[in-house]
Design an enzyme around this catalytic site. Structure first.
Site, PDB file in Angstrom:
ATOM      1  N   ARG A  47       0.573  -1.163   0.071  1.00  0.00           N
ATOM      2  CA  ARG A  47       0.292   0.113  -0.229  1.00  0.00           C
ATOM      3  C   ARG A  47       0.855   1.765  -0.260  1.00  0.00           C
ATOM      4  O   ARG A  47       1.897   0.983   0.537  1.00  0.00           O
ATOM      5  CB  ARG A  47      -1.529   0.065   1.169  1.00  0.00           C
ATOM      6  CG  ARG A  47      -0.169  -0.375   2.345  1.00  0.00           C
ATOM      7  CD  ARG A  47      -1.712  -0.312   3.487  1.00  0.00           C
ATOM      8  NE  ARG A  47      -0.310  -1.151   5.122  1.00  0.00           N
ATOM      9  CZ  ARG A  47      -1.004  -0.846   5.755  1.00  0.00           C
ATOM     10  NH1 ARG A  47      -2.034  -0.960   6.179  1.00  0.00           N
ATOM     11  NH2 ARG A  47      -0.577  -1.380   7.456  1.00  0.00           N
ATOM     12  N   HIS A 106      -3.350 -19.464   4.687  1.00  0.00           N
ATOM     13  CA  HIS A 106      -4.417 -19.914   5.277  1.00  0.00           C
ATOM     14  C   HIS A 106      -5.601 -19.340   4.599  1.00  0.00           C
ATOM     15  O   HIS A 106      -5.887 -18.707   3.967  1.00  0.00           O
ATOM     16  CB  HIS A 106      -4.120 -18.967   6.491  1.00  0.00           C
ATOM     17  CG  HIS A 106      -4.699 -19.042   8.378  1.00  0.00           C
ATOM     18  ND1 HIS A 106      -5.208 -20.284   8.120  1.00  0.00           N
ATOM     19  CD2 HIS A 106      -5.177 -18.669   8.811  1.00  0.00           C
ATOM     20  CE1 HIS A 106      -6.420 -20.417   9.763  1.00  0.00           C
ATOM     21  NE2 HIS A 106      -6.009 -19.169   9.511  1.00  0.00           N
ATOM     22  N   GLU A 229      12.051 -25.261  31.537  1.00  0.00           N
ATOM     23  CA  GLU A 229      11.831 -26.010  30.618  1.00  0.00           C
ATOM     24  C   GLU A 229      10.732 -26.927  29.456  1.00  0.00           C
ATOM     25  O   GLU A 229      11.540 -27.723  29.117  1.00  0.00           O
ATOM     26  CB  GLU A 229      11.670 -27.121  31.693  1.00  0.00           C
ATOM     27  CG  GLU A 229      12.393 -27.748  32.966  1.00  0.00           C
ATOM     28  CD  GLU A 229      12.374 -28.140  33.922  1.00  0.00           C
ATOM     29  OE1 GLU A 229      11.889 -29.168  33.652  1.00  0.00           O
ATOM     30  OE2 GLU A 229      13.745 -28.569  34.587  1.00  0.00           O
TER      31      GLU A 229
END
Ligand SMILES: NC(=O)c1ccc[n+]([C@@H]2O[C@H](COP(=O)([O-])OP(=O)(O)OC[C@H]3O[C@@H](n4cnc5c(N)ncnc54)[C@H](OP(=O)(O)O)[C@@H]3O)[C@@H](O)[C@H]2O)c1
Length: 324
Positions: A47, A106, A229
């Site tokens: 744009r 998507h 972890e």
């Protein structure tokens, strides 16, 4: 399962074709550069006043305003945020030449009706299963990221060939292209975002952290246990699978996981997961995303501010500073 790799794919459907990439964000940047390095004629459509123009040009890519890029292209890839696809498609539709291919990474905007492509267009999906940064770094390392592909509309009779050649040119066929559909990809992706990796897991970490801190454990200890972890277990699952991960942890951790895991993720969680999937399929999330965009993203802004101010984040920053 059908997994296609480079040797199964004919690159010819993209040969001599121009691909316009609309948007130079996470996916747009990676896909433009991978296509360019694969010898495809790429033009990045932006744009007016786009902050990405300098970066794309500095990377050696040709850039143009949206209408010009679209008007010159044989394949147009919609790589702006999903929630603006409806408005973006309206803007570019008059400039799409007859019979060109319109691609997505998507399935959301087509599956939930934000975009209703013209009948003369080929409409395809190549959805890399990971972020653009990794799509690019894998490509540069001579590897690829697995992707789902699909055809929604085959006006020319060549949509399948274009989709596969596109997946190959961005490097995904080095790892594999798996056949899916816009609906399946969109629904599974939205479900995962809400219920599993992006929604469920972080909330589980926060809940664990909060529970330990409320039980008198020092925040830095709670953080190391509940958050620190995660990368370790993610790497182990990635390399060895869930069964293989369990084989290499201590008996203490394995028995604890066996007893505690199913107690926390019990039938009530699975029931709510099924509710999430049903709501996704009914289009509820797609409507929420559109209304969030229309009102200027207030929920996202509030949650970003809250996250940054949280005890967990402040403890993480303190630990980072102390470690440096
Ligand atoms: N994020 C990922 O790694 C990922 C992974 C798989 C699939 N996908 C899919 O790939 C697509 C792109 O996602 P993304 O995360 O890469 O998007 P993103 O980074 O948010 O896209 C940003 C780009 O879109 C442009 N843009 C924003 N609003 C626009 C408008 N109104 N008109 C024209 N251009 C506009 C921006 O322009 P400016 O430069 O002017 O700001 C910028 O170049 C989505 O369909 C997404 O679901 C993304």
């Amino acid at each position: 399962m059908q997994l296609l790799r480079d040797a199964d794919i004919d690159p010819a459907p993209l040969a001599g074709k121009r691909v316009a990439i609309l948007g130079y964000g996470n996916q747009g940047r990676a896909q433009s550069l991978n296509l360019h390095d694969s010898g495809i004629d790429v033009i990045v459509g932006l744009r007016g006043g786009s902050g990405s123009a300098n970066e794309a040009e500095a990377a050696g890519l040709r850039i143009a305003l949206l209408d010009e890029a679209v008007g010159s292209a044989d394949v147009v890839m919609m790589l702006a945020p999903d929630e603006i696809h409806g408005a973006l498609y309206k803007e570019i539709e008059p400039h799409l030449r007859s019979g060109v291919a319109l691609g997505f990474s998507h399935g959301l905007s087509v599956r939930f009706g934000l975009v209703a492509p013209r009948a003369d267009l080929d409409v395809f999906l190549v959805a890399p299963k990971g972020p653009g940064t990794a799509l690019r770094s894998l490509y540069r390392a001579g590897r690829g990221m697995i992707a789902l592909w699909a055809v929604e509309q085959d006006a020319s009779g060549n949509a399948r060939g274009i989709a596969l050649a596109y997946g190959q040119a961005i490097g995904c066929a080095r790892a594999g292209l798996i056949a899916s559909s816009f609906a399946e990809e969109a629904e599974a992706d939205l479900f995962n975002e809400q219920a599993v990796v992006w929604g469920g897991v972080p909330e589980l970490l926060v809940a664990g952290f909060d529970t330990l801190v409320a039980g008198g454990v020092a925040p830095e200890v709670a953080l190391l246990e509940c958050v620190g972890e995660l990368k370790l277990i993610a790497d182990l699952i990635d390399e060895r699978g869930i069964a293989g991960m369990r084989e290499v942890i201590s008996n203490t951790a394995e028995l604890g996981a066996l007893i505690g895991g199913k107690r926390i993720i019990d039938e009530s969680v699975r029931k709510r997961m099924a509710e999430v999937l049903a709501e996704v399929r009914a289009g509820r999330f797609a409507r929420e995303l559109e209304s969030e965009e229309a009102s200027g993203y207030p929920r996202l802004e509030r949650s970003r501010t809250d996250d940054r101010a949280s005890l967990l984040e402040r403890t993480r920053m303190e630990l980072r500073k102390a470690e440096d």
